[in-house]
Design a protein around this motif. Structure first.
Motif: not given
Length: 509
Positions: A364-386
């Motif tokens: 989303n865009r707009g005047g309410y957006v305060a700041i940005a951070a990485p959010g594309v292709d993020i490597f993260l934990p998933a359930p069951d040790q995946k």
């Protein structure tokens, strides 16, 4: 004094998107706040059964739709089905046939049930919420009448102070196809987390995560869950979204979260549904109430929905307590109206960027957006040790919540407004010079923010290497997931390129 040069080897395995071998399986659906699942959490009755029928218009209106009152009028010439589209938009934002009402606090359960029967309702639940000093009840219409009619009748009852629709909220994740190279590590560099962790690791700062179920047994989250609360009381297992959001904040084994020493209050507010996970006004209110009354210093809200007066009351009360709130700006794209709770002025709204500092196409865009951070292709934990590769403003929000934890651990006396101002002032400018509607103040800089709140005398400003001017750009990243097995040196990427990764237990830190 010159900052020391810190070299930390990556603890994140490189993922080669071109390996071959074991076939992959999709680990979850894509989520969008603009799509209604055929049987989402809010469509189920008290027994959990799905009606299997299309949702009829409840007449409840929408916080984002100024035309909902005209849904019965004939559309303009050439726009066939306009009223049906408007009705569908209403249904996407409210739970059909349900109302949330503030009740006279003196009413007993028996009196509340009697009130419900007088108005052709069934009381699903009610409780006192100390956070907003009110008793709130959740009711279901039992006789098929229009919501607007019932709302007016219920609001006129002497035992009722206010009535509203039960709004829907959805998690802000869209799985993404990984690009070339190793996309798993760029967030650490962009946020300058290695340098920031030399000053603060978020030690024991309490962050409430209002989300779907979190896998507390995942090695990345070992010892990080200080408290948990199931606002659904549904006994569902862990979910990929909640586990991923938690990992972006506190991962500390093979991965590295933004605040690896912080502690989490894991609050499950989103129930698994056929196409995603959903929650509603009443459940979100229970979650906010719990977080505020159980010591949370930061509340992460990686979900979005329409404007909700009841939730706004809770957020105002939380802000008055000095608690920091961070939320996903939303994944509805450039044409979306503001989504909430991110658009509430008391909340830090976070948009998503990719490895090339482009805005995530769905952000989303707009005047309410305060700041940005990485959010594309993020490597993260998933359930069951995946593990999983995912995209969305959900994870940008989580990273910023972690940065806020680093700042509070470094300076526990930091006030909510001071933290926000410092976070924005130290951000790395992106896009048009100065604040803009895509990136807000720019991309979060954890190192600069943590340095700026140090208790020592003010240090020289952090100098960021100058960069060539850039055009405001938007990532054209496709919204498709991919999952692989880390233990199998040869996973085959399926034709739809969707993927989460399973694997053996990560090595200890």
């Amino acid at each position: 004094m010159r900052s020391p040069s810190i070299s930390i080897p990556s603890r994140i395995p490189t993922i080669n998107p071109n390996v071959t071998g074991r076939a992959i399986t999709s680990v979850g659906p894509r989520y969008s706040p603009n799509l209604a699942p055929p049987c989402g959490y809010a469509y189920r009755d008290q027994s959990g059964e799905c009606s299997g029928k299309p949702v009829a218009s409840d007449g409840g209106g929408s916080g984002n739709s100024g035309n909902s009152g005209n849904s019965g009028k004939k559309g303009a010439k050439g726009s066939r089905g306009g009223s049906a589209v408007q009705s569908a938009a209403v249904n996407l934002q409210t739970v059909a046939g349900q109302l949330v009402a503030e009740l006279d606090g003196a009413l007993t359960d028996a009196q509340a049930d009697a009130l419900a029967r007088r108005h052709g309702l069934a009381r699903i639940g009610s409780q006192n919420f100390p956070l907003i000093g009110a008793t709130i009840g959740l009711f279901r219409i039992t006789d098929g009448r229009a919501v607007d009619v019932v709302r007016r009748e219920l609001a006129a009852d002497a035992g009722v102070r206010s009535v509203q629709s039960n709004f829907r909220y959805r998690l802000q994740q869209q799985k993404a196809e990984p690009g070339e190279g190793d996309p798993a590590q760029y967030a650490l560099v962009k946020l300058r987390l290695a340098e920031a962790h030399a000053l603060s690791r978020g030690g024991d700062v309490l962050v409430a995560v209002i989300d779907s179920g979190i896998d507390a047994n995942h090695p990345e989250l070992s010892g990080a869950i200080a408290d948990s609360f199931d606002a659904l009381a549904a006994k569902e297992g862990p979910h990929s979204h909640g586990t991923g959001v938690a990992g972006a904040i506190v991962a500390h084994a093979r991965l590295m979260g933004s605040a690896p020493a912080a502690r989490l209050v894991a609050i499950r507010a989103f129930g698994v549904a056929a196409k995603g996970a959903e929650s509603n006004s009443y459940v979100i209110l229970k979650s906010l109430d719990y977080a505020a009354l159980h010591g949370a210093q930061i509340i992460n809200m990686s979900f979005a929905g329409p404007k909700d007066d009841l939730i706004d009351r809770a957020i105002a009360a939380i802000a008055a307590r000095g608690i920091v709130m961070v939320a996903a700006a939303g994944n509805a794209g450039a044409k979306s109206p503001p989504l909430y709770p991110a658009a509430n002025a008391n909340v830090i709204a976070v948009s998503a960027t990719d490895a090339q500092d482009r805005l995530f196409a769905a952000s989303n865009r707009g005047g309410y957006v305060a700041i940005a951070a990485p959010g594309v292709d993020i490597f993260l934990p998933a359930p069951d040790q995946k593990y999983q590769m995912a995209s969305g403003t959900s994870f940008s929000s989580a990273y910023v919540s972690g940065v806020a934890a680093l700042m509070l651990a470094r300076n526990p006396a930091l006030k909510r407004d001071e933290l926000r101002d410092t976070l924005l002032r130290t951000a790395r400018d992106l896009g048009s010079p100065g604040r803009d509607d895509l990136f807000g103040a720019g991309e979060a800089d954890a190192f600069a923010a943590v340095q700026a709140v140090g208790s020592a005398p003010a240090a020289a400003p952090v100098v960021v290497a100058p960069q060539a001017p850039r055009q405001e750009s938007v990532s054209e990243q496709k919204d498709m997931p991919v999952t692989r097995d880390l233990a199998a040196p040869g996973a085959t990427v399926a034709s739809d390129k969707s993927a989460v990764v399973g694997g053996g237990r990560p090595a200890a830190q």
